[in-house]
Design a protein around this motif. Structure first.
Motif, PDB file in Angstrom:
ATOM      1  N   PRO A   1       9.156   1.350   3.906  1.00 52.50           N
ATOM      2  CA  PRO A   1       8.548   2.441   3.118  1.00 52.50           C
ATOM      3  C   PRO A   1       8.843   2.265   1.640  1.00 52.50           C
ATOM      4  CG  PRO A   1      10.539   3.214   4.195  1.00 52.50           C
ATOM      5  CD  PRO A   1      10.315   1.795   4.680  1.00 52.50           C
TER       6      PRO A   1
ATOM      7  N   GLY B   1       0.849  -1.189   0.000  1.00 47.08           N
ATOM      8  CA  GLY B   1       0.000   0.000   0.000  1.00 47.08           C
ATOM      9  C   GLY B   1       0.878   1.230   0.000  1.00 47.08           C
ATOM     10  N   ASP B   2       0.646   2.119   0.999  1.00 43.27           N
ATOM     11  CA  ASP B   2       1.568   3.238   1.163  1.00 43.27           C
ATOM     12  C   ASP B   2       2.936   2.756   1.601  1.00 43.27           C
ATOM     13  OD1 ASP B   2      -0.504   4.900   0.508  1.00 43.27           O
ATOM     14  OD2 ASP B   2      -1.089   5.274   2.588  1.00 43.27           O
ATOM     15  N   ALA B   3       2.964   1.603   2.228  1.00 43.48           N
ATOM     16  CA  ALA B   3       4.207   0.941   2.630  1.00 43.48           C
ATOM     17  C   ALA B   3       4.047  -0.549   2.359  1.00 43.48           C
ATOM     18  CB  ALA B   3       4.516   1.200   4.101  1.00 43.48           C
TER      19      ALA B   3
ATOM     20  N   ARG C   1       7.796  -3.697   8.212  1.00 44.85           N
ATOM     21  CA  ARG C   1       7.228  -2.597   7.436  1.00 44.85           C
ATOM     22  C   ARG C   1       8.359  -1.825   6.773  1.00 44.85           C
ATOM     23  NH1 ARG C   1       4.171  -2.751  12.127  1.00 44.85           N
ATOM     24  NH2 ARG C   1       1.923  -3.100  11.826  1.00 44.85           N
TER      25      ARG C   1
END
Length: 431
Positions: free
Chosen positions: A430, A375-377, A428
């Protein structure tokens, strides 16, 4: 609270002083009243006479009642005139009415001896031989006077103590407010957040400390950036070396093994006495080829370069299924997996590989699940149902150290903790 306690202690000391001063004033009033009345009576011999019905002469001062009491007798003091054991006349000084003190204050005044003892002074005159002026403090007047003085003092003092404590507390809160800001800054440094900066503070000492923390954070941030860059370069060099090593092994060692295996097959088919040895050589060469393929896949997964992250992870899971048929493997994807950059894809593959290896090595799982969400990360979750591990091995080992170094170099986060039935690792990164 300490300031308030000190103020209340001061109030108690002031109240004690007020009681002591009231008792001392009552003693002085009684002494001065007895002396003044005795001197006044001695200076008025015409006031003498004989008592009626007595055998022996007894001093009687009929006109003494006309003395100006306000000039001779202090307020709250009563004067008796006559023999010490049988006074025949009594007068009291004027006093102002006041509120009746409470019972507890009357009890306290009685215990501390607030009311002085009577003072007797003889009347020195040649006409009288057995006459005394006895000054007696009125307990009600003295206790009421003490209550009025003490009450006023205590009300003012308590108000000043509470007001002073409140003002001091507000001042201390204002002065110590930067401590909370400085503490939060230090806590963020402890958590590894070196981007936060503290504002300028009004107090010079706190401002110097704030600037020192900002400088420390800047130095740590720079050191973290340098370390991350060095770690990225290290992993890049490591992967390049692995790629080169895999290529050399495949091109040189792999071809040599293939040629050796082919020659062994020719010998085995020749029917000569060495045919059995040729078959053995071919078998050993086959085992070496299998080992070589496994090492090549470990050094550099071929599907990752050729097909991408999804096929590489599917191939890895398929290999583990073949090796561990008793374990159920689950692999799920969410989001645009194909859009993951090559460097992140390689890191995710290595992290997933290490998580699965640790789950099988340190536990006895029957189910291992890998979930990759983009997704965003990018989030990689690895969970197993092996026994939860709470010992020191949970955060130790070169494998976990390598994962953390990769994640830190990429600016991500890694969490490993016991779950309900086993362990759960969440990575996680980025984008």
């Amino acid at each position: 609270m300490r300031v308030l306690a000190a103020g209340l202690l001061t109030v108690l000391v002031a109240a004690g002083w007020a009681l002591w001063d009231t008792a001392s004033a009552a003693r002085r009033d009684a002494q001065s009243t007895a002396t003044l009345v005795s001197d006044a009576v001695a200076a008025r011999p015409s006031f003498e006479g004989l008592a009626f019905g007595g055998v022996a002469p007894t001093p009687v001062f009929r006109d003494w009642q006309q003395f100006p009491a306000w000039s001779l007798i202090a307020p709250g003091i009563c004067v008796e005139l006559g023999p010490r054991d049988q006074p025949i006349q009594r007068r009291c000084g004027p006093y102002l009415a006041a509120d009746t003190p409470p019972d507890w204050f009357v009890w306290l005044a009685d215990r501390v001896g607030l009311v002085p003892v009577p003072v007797a002074v003889p009347v020195r005159t040649r006409y009288v031989s057995d006459a005394y002026v006895t000054a007696i403090a009125d307990p009600g007047v003295i206790v009421t006077r003490a209550w009025a003085r003490t009450g006023d003092l205590m009300r003012v003092a308590v108000g000043m103590a509470i007001g002073g404590a409140l003002l001091t507390g507000l001042l201390m809160i204002r002065l110590l407010a930067p401590f909370g800001l400085l503490l939060r800054g230090i806590e963020r440094l402890q958590q590894g957040d070196f981007t936060a900066r503290l504002p300028r503070l009004r107090v010079a000492e706190f401002d110097r400390l704030s600037r020192a923390l900002n400088e420390t954070a800047a130095v740590l941030q720079e050191a973290q950036a340098v370390r991350a860059e060095l770690t990225r370069r290290l992993f890049s060099v490591q992967e390049n070396e692995r790629r080169a090593l895999a290529r050399e092994l495949h091109d040189e060692f792999g071809q040599c093994l293939a040629a050796t295996r082919a020659m062994a097959a020719v010998i085995a088919q020749s029917g000569e006495s060495t045919a059995q040895d040729g078959a053995r050589i071919a078998e050993i060469s086959g085992q070496m080829m299998d080992s070589l393929r496994a090492e090549l896949a470990r050094l550099r997964p071929p599907d990752l370069d050729d097909l991408g992250l999804r096929p590489a992870l599917e191939r890895m899971v398929a290999d583990w299924r073949a090796r561990m048929p008793a374990v159920r493997f689950e692999l799920r994807f969410a989001g645009p997996i194909d859009a993951v950059p090559d460097d992140l894809a390689l890191s995710l593959y290595r992290i997933a590989q290490e998580c699965v290896t640790n789950a099988i090595r340190h536990g006895s799982p029957t189910h291992i699940a890998l979930h990759v969400e983009v997704g965003d990360a990018i989030t990689l979750t690895a969970a197993d149902d092996g026994s939860p591990r709470h010992d020191g091995a949970i955060n130790s080992g070169y494998g976990l150290l390598g994962i953390r170094e990769r994640v830190d170099a990429l600016g991500g986060s890694f969490e490993l903790a016991p779950a309900e039935d086993g362990m759960r690792a969440v990575t996680r990164l980025p984008l």
